[in-house]
Design a protein around this motif. Sequence first.
Motif, PDB file in Angstrom:
ATOM      1  N   LYS A 195      15.706   4.796   8.612  1.00  0.00           N
ATOM      2  CA  LYS A 195      14.324   4.176   8.922  1.00  0.00           C
ATOM      3  C   LYS A 195      14.132   3.504   7.625  1.00  0.00           C
ATOM      4  CE  LYS A 195      12.315   7.828  11.774  1.00  0.00           C
ATOM      5  NZ  LYS A 195      11.624   8.983  11.655  1.00  0.00           N
ATOM      6  N   VAL A 196      13.271   2.337   7.583  1.00  0.00           N
ATOM      7  CA  VAL A 196      13.142   1.643   6.371  1.00  0.00           C
ATOM      8  C   VAL A 196      11.602   1.255   6.555  1.00  0.00           C
ATOM      9  CG1 VAL A 196      13.323  -0.513   5.271  1.00  0.00           C
ATOM     10  CG2 VAL A 196      15.282   0.666   5.981  1.00  0.00           C
ATOM     11  N   SER A 197      10.772   1.574   5.547  1.00  0.00           N
ATOM     12  CA  SER A 197       9.321   1.041   5.716  1.00  0.00           C
ATOM     13  C   SER A 197       8.793  -0.269   4.599  1.00  0.00           C
ATOM     14  CB  SER A 197       8.306   2.328   5.651  1.00  0.00           C
ATOM     15  OG  SER A 197       8.769   3.052   4.291  1.00  0.00           O
ATOM     16  N   SER A 198       9.948  -0.708   4.029  1.00  0.00           N
ATOM     17  CA  SER A 198       9.416  -1.645   3.031  1.00  0.00           C
ATOM     18  C   SER A 198      10.537  -2.174   2.464  1.00  0.00           C
ATOM     19  CB  SER A 198       8.506  -1.272   1.904  1.00  0.00           C
ATOM     20  OG  SER A 198       9.284  -0.088   0.975  1.00  0.00           O
ATOM     21  N   LEU A 199      10.575  -3.348   1.995  1.00  0.00           N
ATOM     22  CA  LEU A 199      11.681  -4.142   1.265  1.00  0.00           C
ATOM     23  C   LEU A 199      11.041  -4.566   0.077  1.00  0.00           C
ATOM     24  CD1 LEU A 199      14.044  -5.853   1.498  1.00  0.00           C
ATOM     25  CD2 LEU A 199      12.687  -7.764   2.242  1.00  0.00           C
ATOM     26  N   THR A 200      11.978  -3.959  -0.868  1.00  0.00           N
ATOM     27  CA  THR A 200      11.694  -3.966  -2.309  1.00  0.00           C
ATOM     28  C   THR A 200      12.790  -4.923  -2.732  1.00  0.00           C
ATOM     29  OG1 THR A 200      10.685  -2.033  -2.415  1.00  0.00           O
ATOM     30  CG2 THR A 200      11.525  -2.900  -4.467  1.00  0.00           C
ATOM     31  N   LEU A 201      12.405  -6.116  -3.772  1.00  0.00           N
ATOM     32  CA  LEU A 201      13.390  -6.887  -4.442  1.00  0.00           C
ATOM     33  C   LEU A 201      13.418  -6.602  -5.863  1.00  0.00           C
ATOM     34  CD1 LEU A 201      12.091 -10.085  -2.521  1.00  0.00           C
ATOM     35  CD2 LEU A 201      14.385  -8.723  -1.848  1.00  0.00           C
ATOM     36  N   GLN A 202      14.381  -6.726  -6.466  1.00  0.00           N
ATOM     37  CA  GLN A 202      14.279  -6.546  -7.939  1.00  0.00           C
ATOM     38  C   GLN A 202      14.472  -7.970  -8.514  1.00  0.00           C
ATOM     39  OE1 GLN A 202      14.168  -3.842  -9.654  1.00  0.00           O
ATOM     40  NE2 GLN A 202      14.532  -2.487  -7.965  1.00  0.00           N
ATOM     41  N   THR A 203      13.335  -8.324  -9.101  1.00  0.00           N
ATOM     42  CA  THR A 203      13.005  -9.733  -9.684  1.00  0.00           C
ATOM     43  C   THR A 203      13.067  -9.784 -11.211  1.00  0.00           C
ATOM     44  OG1 THR A 203      10.507  -9.636  -9.867  1.00  0.00           O
ATOM     45  CG2 THR A 203      11.596 -10.232  -7.488  1.00  0.00           C
ATOM     46  N   LEU A 259       5.627  -2.033   5.589  1.00  0.00           N
ATOM     47  CA  LEU A 259       5.172  -1.727   7.158  1.00  0.00           C
ATOM     48  C   LEU A 259       4.506  -0.303   7.130  1.00  0.00           C
ATOM     49  CD1 LEU A 259       7.908  -3.744   7.410  1.00  0.00           C
ATOM     50  CD2 LEU A 259       7.928  -2.858   9.769  1.00  0.00           C
ATOM     51  N   SER A 260       4.665   0.664   6.151  1.00  0.00           N
ATOM     52  CA  SER A 260       4.234   1.878   6.158  1.00  0.00           C
ATOM     53  C   SER A 260       2.732   1.913   6.392  1.00  0.00           C
ATOM     54  CB  SER A 260       4.527   2.468   5.241  1.00  0.00           C
ATOM     55  OG  SER A 260       3.733   2.008   3.988  1.00  0.00           O
ATOM     56  N   ARG A 261       1.883   0.931   6.325  1.00  0.00           N
ATOM     57  CA  ARG A 261       0.425   0.872   6.508  1.00  0.00           C
ATOM     58  C   ARG A 261       0.021   0.275   7.813  1.00  0.00           C
ATOM     59  NH1 ARG A 261       0.144  -1.072   0.764  1.00  0.00           N
ATOM     60  NH2 ARG A 261       0.425  -3.077   1.743  1.00  0.00           N
ATOM     61  N   LEU A 262       1.082  -0.063   8.615  1.00  0.00           N
ATOM     62  CA  LEU A 262       0.844  -0.487  10.125  1.00  0.00           C
ATOM     63  C   LEU A 262       0.157   0.576  10.795  1.00  0.00           C
ATOM     64  CD1 LEU A 262       3.718  -2.556  10.889  1.00  0.00           C
ATOM     65  CD2 LEU A 262       1.635  -3.384  10.117  1.00  0.00           C
ATOM     66  N   LYS A 263      -0.817   0.321  11.691  1.00  0.00           N
ATOM     67  CA  LYS A 263      -1.435   1.163  12.726  1.00  0.00           C
ATOM     68  C   LYS A 263      -0.518   1.355  13.795  1.00  0.00           C
ATOM     69  CE  LYS A 263      -6.178   0.871  11.304  1.00  0.00           C
ATOM     70  NZ  LYS A 263      -6.276  -0.446  10.560  1.00  0.00           N
ATOM     71  N   THR A 264       0.366   2.184  13.690  1.00  0.00           N
ATOM     72  CA  THR A 264       1.491   2.339  14.988  1.00  0.00           C
ATOM     73  C   THR A 264       2.081   3.882  14.670  1.00  0.00           C
ATOM     74  OG1 THR A 264       3.612   1.762  15.909  1.00  0.00           O
ATOM     75  CG2 THR A 264       2.983   1.021  13.484  1.00  0.00           C
ATOM     76  N   LYS A 265       2.509   4.466  15.704  1.00  0.00           N
ATOM     77  CA  LYS A 265       3.343   5.610  15.713  1.00  0.00           C
ATOM     78  C   LYS A 265       4.757   5.185  15.161  1.00  0.00           C
ATOM     79  CE  LYS A 265       4.526   8.408  19.276  1.00  0.00           C
ATOM     80  NZ  LYS A 265       4.685   8.536  20.624  1.00  0.00           N
ATOM     81  N   PHE A 266       5.247   3.962  14.707  1.00  0.00           N
ATOM     82  CA  PHE A 266       6.383   3.805  14.208  1.00  0.00           C
ATOM     83  C   PHE A 266       6.268   2.678  12.945  1.00  0.00           C
ATOM     84  CE2 PHE A 266       6.525   4.433  18.732  1.00  0.00           C
ATOM     85  CZ  PHE A 266       7.247   5.475  18.850  1.00  0.00           C
ATOM     86  N   ALA A 312      17.892   5.595  -0.411  1.00  0.00           N
ATOM     87  CA  ALA A 312      18.006   5.278   1.061  1.00  0.00           C
ATOM     88  C   ALA A 312      17.312   3.812   1.381  1.00  0.00           C
ATOM     89  CB  ALA A 312      17.279   6.363   1.706  1.00  0.00           C
ATOM     90  N   GLY A 313      17.584   3.360   2.540  1.00  0.00           N
ATOM     91  CA  GLY A 313      16.824   2.149   3.108  1.00  0.00           C
ATOM     92  C   GLY A 313      17.511   0.887   2.781  1.00  0.00           C
ATOM     93  N   VAL A 314      16.707  -0.230   2.302  1.00  0.00           N
ATOM     94  CA  VAL A 314      17.072  -1.621   2.076  1.00  0.00           C
ATOM     95  C   VAL A 314      17.139  -1.890   0.875  1.00  0.00           C
ATOM     96  CG1 VAL A 314      16.977  -3.900   2.836  1.00  0.00           C
ATOM     97  CG2 VAL A 314      16.701  -2.433   4.505  1.00  0.00           C
ATOM     98  N   VAL A 315      18.325  -2.301   0.192  1.00  0.00           N
ATOM     99  CA  VAL A 315      18.155  -2.717  -1.127  1.00  0.00           C
ATOM    100  C   VAL A 315      18.295  -4.143  -1.251  1.00  0.00           C
ATOM    101  CG1 VAL A 315      19.229  -2.517  -3.424  1.00  0.00           C
ATOM    102  CG2 VAL A 315      19.051  -0.413  -1.940  1.00  0.00           C
ATOM    103  N   GLY A 316      17.422  -4.864  -2.047  1.00  0.00           N
ATOM    104  CA  GLY A 316      17.640  -6.599  -2.077  1.00  0.00           C
ATOM    105  C   GLY A 316      17.803  -6.865  -3.432  1.00  0.00           C
ATOM    106  N   ARG A 362      -2.774  -8.173   2.270  1.00  0.00           N
ATOM    107  CA  ARG A 362      -1.607  -7.510   1.977  1.00  0.00           C
ATOM    108  C   ARG A 362      -0.821  -6.839   3.174  1.00  0.00           C
ATOM    109  NH1 ARG A 362      -3.858  -2.367  -1.539  1.00  0.00           N
ATOM    110  NH2 ARG A 362      -4.569  -1.318   0.386  1.00  0.00           N
ATOM    111  N   ASN A 363      -1.421  -6.650   4.446  1.00  0.00           N
ATOM    112  CA  ASN A 363      -0.721  -6.136   5.572  1.00  0.00           C
ATOM    113  C   ASN A 363      -0.298  -7.130   6.590  1.00  0.00           C
ATOM    114  OD1 ASN A 363      -1.369  -3.578   4.808  1.00  0.00           O
ATOM    115  ND2 ASN A 363      -3.032  -3.307   6.089  1.00  0.00           N
ATOM    116  N   ILE A 364      -0.534  -8.584   6.124  1.00  0.00           N
ATOM    117  CA  ILE A 364      -0.280  -9.632   7.098  1.00  0.00           C
ATOM    118  C   ILE A 364       1.593  -9.634   7.476  1.00  0.00           C
ATOM    119  CG2 ILE A 364      -0.109 -11.992   7.624  1.00  0.00           C
ATOM    120  CD1 ILE A 364      -3.074 -12.230   6.414  1.00  0.00           C
ATOM    121  N   PRO A 365       2.221  -9.691   5.993  1.00  0.00           N
ATOM    122  CA  PRO A 365       3.634  -9.803   6.145  1.00  0.00           C
ATOM    123  C   PRO A 365       4.203  -8.633   6.986  1.00  0.00           C
ATOM    124  CG  PRO A 365       2.887 -10.135   3.998  1.00  0.00           C
ATOM    125  CD  PRO A 365       1.835  -9.719   4.534  1.00  0.00           C
ATOM    126  N   GLY A 366       3.758  -7.398   6.875  1.00  0.00           N
ATOM    127  CA  GLY A 366       4.297  -6.368   7.368  1.00  0.00           C
ATOM    128  C   GLY A 366       3.833  -6.425   9.007  1.00  0.00           C
TER     129      GLY A 366
END
Length: 436
Positions: A103-111, A121-128, A230-234, A418-422
């Motif tokens: 499971k991946v709930s956010s995408l973090t970029l090293q800039t 996505l962790s703030r989305l109102k959903t079971k998933f 874990a998750g996605v690394v960018g 801030r929730n719009i992209p997710g």
Amino acid sequence: MAKTTVESEAPWTAGGEIPVSGEAAASGEVRDVKRTTCCVVGGGPGGAVLALLLARKGVDVTLLEAHPDFDREFRGDTLHPSVMEIMDQLGLADRLLELRHSKVSSLTLQTADGPFTPADLSRLKTKFPYITIMPQTSFLEFIAGEAKKYPSFRLVMGARVRELVEEDGVVRGVRYEDEGGRHEVRAALTVGADGRGSRTRKLAGIEPKKTSPPMDVLWFRLPREDEDPAGVVGRFGRGHIAVMLDRDDYWQAGYVIPKGTFPELRREGVEELRRQFGELAPEFADRLGHLTDWRQVSLLSVESSRCEKWHKPGLLLIGDAAHVMSPVAGVGINYAIQDAVEAANILTGPLQKNQERLVPVDEKRLAAVQRRRELPTRLIQALQAQVQRNILAPALGSNAPFSPPLPLRLLPRIPVLRNIPGRLIGFGLRKVYVKD
Ligand SMILES: Cc1cc2nc3c(=O)[nH]c(=O)nc-3n(C[C@H](O)[C@H](O)[C@H](O)COP(=O)(O)OP(=O)(O)OC[C@H]3O[C@@H](n4cnc5c(N)ncnc54)[C@H](O)[C@@H]3O)c2cc1C
């Protein structure tokens, strides 16, 4: 092409077999002609989910898949919250999540300015509130397994569709080849869900309008170690982008390069790819030695396109066949499945009424499917184009450390925005529900 003659035009019942005339059989043209209410070409996420949704409503459906199995490497493996909610509505989410996944709930970029999380996505109102990463093979096998529980579902693997059966400008089914020869399927509706190179689309004379995203992606596997994150690394920088997708026992590594530069990199050798990737993502440099041959690397030529019309009489296109999505935010599967759900919502009723006599579904209904799905598709493609133009192209065109544009940096700090992209990544323009 000799016309196949059928001995009898009526009464036909869906699922029935129509004997081929002596003349056609003798010519070796078509071995048999089967009837079905809906013929779905392509057992990818869009076609498989559509077939399941129709079959559970008792619609006679035949799914034709060119490959002998669902096994596929380096395809989309991301199930967004919208797909999981659809699975939940069908009562399948819990069992699906019993299959191996991450499971991946956010995408973090090293800039250049430190870690930056453009979408959470962790703030989305959903079971998933996360993206489920699961091999597409497991997902497709699961969906096909569910569909097989319904007697009105028929799956033919290794069935390569070659022609449309057309009468008076109306698509009445398809002809396909398998190990056993050529076959015909007649249907009230044919759905082309056969992906970005869609043969049904070409045969129907529908041309997608293409745009040219500025990048291509090289995919390869790297070993995963217990202490890895874990998750996605960018990683952005040095004119390239690296993305690592956690696949539980290995990393699926993506190396984003400026479009058209692969031949040059290939000439320089796989050691140059190792060197560049190691500079960008030094924490993975220790295992790049596993990459020794270009055969381990798969090139994704990035495309984005959309058809102006997704239908013609008797035929509907869905998923990548209607619109290829850029890989930005990995929404291709999501959109193919949302198309399938809206198509089932709109077409199940007319198809149920059409089981006995295969009267083609009114084209207005097919147009209604496109109307429902076109705006969300246009919107996300426009946003992807913005990301490509304002973030990816500059990052790929410069060796300077990547720094996100100011509006993007501000977005996560403004509570109402801030929730719009997710939300856009997770659900798109609007949530899609299965109508029961
Ligand atoms: C390398 C790569 C990585 C990707 N990564 C992601 C990602 O991370 N997340 C994401 O959401 N999307 C990703 N995508 C895109 C995603 O895979 C597609 O958007 C999605 O699979 C589209 O689903 P579909 O059902 O429309 O078509 P497809 O999945 O392409 O399925 C089409 C099916 O039709 C079959 N077919 C083709 N021709 C015929 C024929 N003549 N007769 C019968 N069957 C036929 C094919 O074998 C295939 O099974 C990726 C794509 C690629 C290529």
